[in-house]
Design a protein around this motif. Structure first.
Motif, short mmCIF file in Angstrom:
data_model
loop_
_atom_site.label_atom_id
_atom_site.label_comp_id
_atom_site.label_asym_id
_atom_site.label_seq_id
_atom_site.Cartn_x
_atom_site.Cartn_y
_atom_site.Cartn_z
N GLY A 229 0.80 -1.18 0.00
CA GLY A 229 0.08 -0.07 0.13
C GLY A 229 1.00 1.04 0.09
N TYR A 230 1.95 1.17 0.55
CA TYR A 230 2.98 2.47 0.52
C TYR A 230 3.77 2.46 -0.51
CZ TYR A 230 1.05 3.65 5.37
OH TYR A 230 0.54 3.89 6.40
N GLU A 231 3.66 1.62 -1.73
CA GLU A 231 4.68 1.67 -2.69
C GLU A 231 3.81 1.64 -3.95
OE1 GLU A 231 6.20 -2.60 -2.32
OE2 GLU A 231 7.00 -2.04 -0.26
N ARG A 232 2.39 1.71 -3.97
CA ARG A 232 1.92 1.74 -5.24
C ARG A 232 1.61 3.14 -5.53
NH1 ARG A 232 -1.12 -3.16 -6.31
NH2 ARG A 232 -2.19 -2.08 -7.99
N ARG A 238 -0.49 13.15 -5.72
CA ARG A 238 0.88 13.79 -6.00
C ARG A 238 1.41 14.45 -4.54
NH1 ARG A 238 1.45 18.70 -10.35
NH2 ARG A 238 0.18 19.62 -8.77
N GLU A 239 0.38 15.32 -3.91
CA GLU A 239 0.84 15.80 -2.68
C GLU A 239 1.11 14.52 -1.48
OE1 GLU A 239 -0.60 19.22 0.80
OE2 GLU A 239 -2.04 18.46 -0.86
N ALA A 240 0.40 13.59 -1.53
CA ALA A 240 0.38 12.69 -0.72
C ALA A 240 1.66 11.73 -0.74
CB ALA A 240 -0.48 11.77 -0.43
N TRP A 241 2.10 11.68 -2.24
CA TRP A 241 3.04 10.84 -2.44
C TRP A 241 4.43 11.63 -2.08
CZ3 TRP A 241 3.87 5.96 -3.32
CH2 TRP A 241 5.01 5.16 -4.14
N ALA A 242 4.49 12.86 -2.59
CA ALA A 242 5.54 13.72 -1.98
C ALA A 242 5.90 13.52 -0.46
CB ALA A 242 5.52 14.90 -2.50
N GLU A 246 9.29 12.08 1.15
CA GLU A 246 10.26 13.04 2.04
C GLU A 246 10.37 12.45 3.52
OE1 GLU A 246 10.41 17.57 3.47
OE2 GLU A 246 8.91 16.83 2.08
N TYR A 247 9.37 11.90 3.98
CA TYR A 247 9.46 11.54 5.55
C TYR A 247 9.43 9.82 5.50
CZ TYR A 247 8.28 16.38 6.48
OH TYR A 247 8.36 17.85 6.26
N ASP A 248 9.75 9.22 4.50
CA ASP A 248 9.90 7.82 4.45
C ASP A 248 8.89 7.10 5.29
OD1 ASP A 248 11.21 5.22 3.56
OD2 ASP A 248 12.57 5.65 5.53
N PRO A 412 -3.46 17.69 6.45
CA PRO A 412 -3.57 16.33 5.81
C PRO A 412 -2.45 15.44 6.24
CG PRO A 412 -3.35 17.70 4.09
CD PRO A 412 -3.44 18.56 5.29
N GLN A 413 -1.34 15.68 6.68
CA GLN A 413 -0.18 15.16 6.94
C GLN A 413 0.02 14.86 8.33
OE1 GLN A 413 -0.16 18.29 6.12
NE2 GLN A 413 1.66 19.45 6.75
N ARG A 414 -0.95 15.31 9.34
CA ARG A 414 -0.73 15.28 10.68
C ARG A 414 -1.30 13.81 11.28
NH1 ARG A 414 2.14 18.97 10.40
NH2 ARG A 414 1.69 21.07 11.26
#
Length: 427
Positions: A229-232, A238-242, A246-248, A412-414
């Motif tokens: 799920g974290y590789e597809r 686009r924002e979520a993938w970046a 960035e934070y692995d 959304p990243q929190r």
């Protein structure tokens, strides 16, 4: 709705005292370094929260209501939550532990003196003060968990009593259909206490939709993780993938690679039937996409939490209170989905309590919104595309705050929030 009406004076004063006792219990067992240090740029030092609670009470219950000058006007800027972002608070000249505790006590004495002189009026400002402190209790619990500090000694006792069976078939992928039609959204001041962003109550016409009977569980989310799920890339915006790259990011916050999670002050094996928690909106959205679904709008969420399809109207207070599940720090953690609280009138489980739930909605005012009693509570956050709405409350939310109409919001990243999600689909 349950917990909304401003209480009579004796009840409200008791609740102010009870809430203060809980606030202080969160830090009583910690040393000064733990209380005064910055543990994360996402969170305030715990001692800043203590001083802020006192400053807010002095402003509203003593100065604005009682007509008295501020006890410490020199601290107004230090404890202004809007003017001092969390990332900057560690550099401020905030009160240290002993001083902050003395400030809390002195302000409470002033509050009680003002009540003795003037009564409580309509009780709404004191209700605001009460709920504000209760909300900061949850914020402090977030900081404690993020820093992996020990919980209060009695937390382990409560956690041990949290055992319960999950609802049959719970996992989060089973959907309940909600019929098309109008739904009353929000809450008016005439019905008791409400925040400005919950008002005015209004009708929304919603098409039919399907929504998860329960939040997504650890077991279901683990399948997503183990299935790539974290590789597809195709499942992530686009924002979520970046952000993920960035934070692995490879799994929910607090999870370990060997199948454990940080819970109630310790690492323990993932419980398959508990709702996944400490996931971002980005992760929730990616999971939904992977399952041909989406996140519910906040209006769909509220309809599923409140609407009685048999009578074609919002359920009464008694039914909504019965559906309130794991709140009030009863367990200091999540419980198996469906193990706490009755089903919502729609048949959904765990709508209020256990975990906040991300929705698709961006935070904005309802038609006819009026800021009250100050713009910085809600209005200054409107129109920022970065804020997503969360609904439902968590195990760390006090019951007085955790209602089906309460709106929380964050970026959304929190992931420090005790937040999970349920999925939805169009019919």
């Amino acid at each position: 709705m349950p917990g909304q009406t401003a209480a009579p004076s004796t009840d409200l004063l008791f609740l102010l005292a009870e809430t203060r006792e809980r606030t202080l219990a969160l830090v009583a067992h910690l040393d000064d370094a733990a209380v005064e240090s910055v543990h994360s740029a996402l969170m305030s030092p715990l001692v800043w929260d203590l001083g802020h609670i006192a400053a807010f009470e002095d402003l509203w219950a003593v100065h604005r209501f009682g007509g008295e000058p501020l006890l410490r006007p020199d601290l107004a800027q230090v404890y202004d939550a809007f003017e001092t972002p969390r990332a900057d608070r560690g550099t401020l000249p905030f009160l240290r532990r002993r001083e902050a505790l003395a400030y809390l006590e002195a302000v409470r004495e002033r509050t009680l003196a003002a009540v003795a002189r003037r009564g409580l009026g309509d009780g709404l400002l004191h209700e605001l003060v009460l709920r504000h402190e209760q909300q900061h209790g949850e914020t402090m619990l977030q900081a404690i968990e993020l820093a992996r500090l020990p919980l209060p000694p009695r937390a382990a006792e409560r956690e041990e009593r949290s055992a319960g069976a999950a609802a049959p078939g719970a996992g989060g992928l089973e959907l309940i259909e909600i019929a098309a039609g109008p739904c009353a959204i929000g809450r008016d001041r005439a019905d008791g206490f409400s925040y400005d962003n919950e008002r005015p109550r209004h009708l929304r016409e919603l098409p039919a939709f399907r929504i998860g009977r329960t939040p997504i569980t650890n077991a279901t989310f683990l399948t997503f993780v183990e299935g790539g799920g974290y590789e597809r890339r195709e499942w992530w915006s686009r924002e979520a993938w970046a952000w993920k790259e960035e934070y692995d990011i490879e799994r929910p916050a607090g999870w370990t690679a060997d199948g454990r999670e940080w819970r109630a002050g310790r690492l323990e094996p993932l419980h398959p039937d508990r709702p996944v928690v400490h996931v971002s909106w980005f992760e929730a959205d990616a999971f939904a996409r992977a399952h041909g679904a989406r996140l519910p709008t906040e209006f769909e969420w509220e309809k599923a939490a409140t609407w009685d399809q048999e009578i074609g109207a919002a359920a009464g207070d008694e039914a909504l209170a019965a559906a309130t599940g794991n709140v009030d720090w009863r367990t200091f953690g999540t419980v198996p989905v469906g193990a706490a609280g009755a089903p919502a009138p729609s048949g959904c489980l765990g709508m209020v309590g256990d975990t906040w739930e991300w929705t698709a909605g961006r935070f904005d005012g309802y038609p006819g919104f009026v800021a009250e009693p100050y713009r910085e509570y809600s209005e200054v956050f409107f129109g920022d595309d970065g804020y997503r709405v969360l609904r439902g409350g968590s195990w760390a939310t006090r019951a007085r705050v955790a209602t089906p109409t309460f709106r929380n919001w964050d970026h959304p990243q929190r992931r420090q929030i005790f937040a999970g999600f349920r999925i939805a689909k169009d019919v």
